[in-house]
Each structure stands twice: as structure tokens, then as C-alpha cells.
Scaffold this active site. Sequence first.
Site, mmCIF file in Angstrom:
data_model
loop_
_atom_site.group_PDB
_atom_site.id
_atom_site.type_symbol
_atom_site.label_atom_id
_atom_site.label_comp_id
_atom_site.label_asym_id
_atom_site.label_seq_id
_atom_site.Cartn_x
_atom_site.Cartn_y
_atom_site.Cartn_z
ATOM 1 N N HIS A 171 0.829 -1.201 0.000
ATOM 2 C CA HIS A 171 0.000 0.000 0.000
ATOM 3 C C HIS A 171 0.864 1.252 0.000
ATOM 4 O O HIS A 171 2.019 1.221 0.399
ATOM 5 C CB HIS A 171 -0.970 0.017 1.186
ATOM 6 N N HIS A 223 0.808 5.486 1.038
ATOM 7 C CA HIS A 223 0.185 6.549 1.821
ATOM 8 C C HIS A 223 0.310 7.854 1.047
ATOM 9 O O HIS A 223 1.391 8.175 0.543
ATOM 10 C CB HIS A 223 0.926 6.743 3.156
#
Length: 145
Positions: A107, A109
Site C-alpha cells: 500500500h 500513503h
Amino acid sequence: MSLSGAYDPDNIFARILRGEVPSVKVWEDDHVLAFMDVFPQSEGHVLVISKTSTARNLLEVDAEALSRLTAAVQRTARAVERALSPDGISMMQFNGEAGGQTVFHLHFHIIPRWMNRPMDGHAQPRMADTEGLKALAARIAAALD
């Protein structure tokens, strides 16, 4: 967790993708999901994940999934900039526990930054208000190109 190992299909992001855990979605397509971080480091903190890859980190992802993911990160960051007018944007991606990773599903950010506001630490215990996250997600989604 180290940089190698088996993917845990019960990690929080996998559970979000299966609809077992709620999230505040900014946008999604067949390949990626962008949603609000419930433990934001700054107002408008968005996470972008692959819906098709089970890579735990950047070292494991295939090039096609990574290409789609990074295009989604760029698209989302542009919308964050238009919606929130931050002074800057930090984009972070952690690999392995020693590298700061806390959820072992690849992932990114996207963290808006303002000169006069300090950024909270990664994975801090302060959970955001869901209604506030929904309002931010709607503003960001409205600014998508």
C-alpha cells in the site's frame, strides 16, 4: 514480519477488499482501491492498495500491478492537492516491519502537509471520526480527473 513470507489473507486490507471491514472509499476501479486512513497522520490521509495483487511489499509485486497502483497514487494525489490545497504532499510506502510496515499488503500513503501543522506519527492510536473522513473523501473524490 520480514521482507519475505506468505501473504496473510486475513490482514486488514484483504478484509476491507472482501467487505468484511468497513472503509471510507475515495474511489476504486477493477484494480485499485483508494480509501481514507482511519489513523490519519494528517487531514486527508489516503491509502491506495491493489485489489488484484497479494504482494506484501514493493519487492513482491509484479510490474503490471505496480504500474496500475502508481498511476492510481498519482491520480489520487492530484485530487488531494486540488481538494485540500496542502503546502506539500508526502507519499510513503513501507517494506517489512523493520522498514515501518504495519499492514502486510502492499500500500501507498498519500499524506497532505501544511507548513503550520505537524504530522502525526505512523500508526498512532488516535482514530478519526468516520463522518469527518466521509466528508474529506467526498471532497477528494469530487476533485478526481
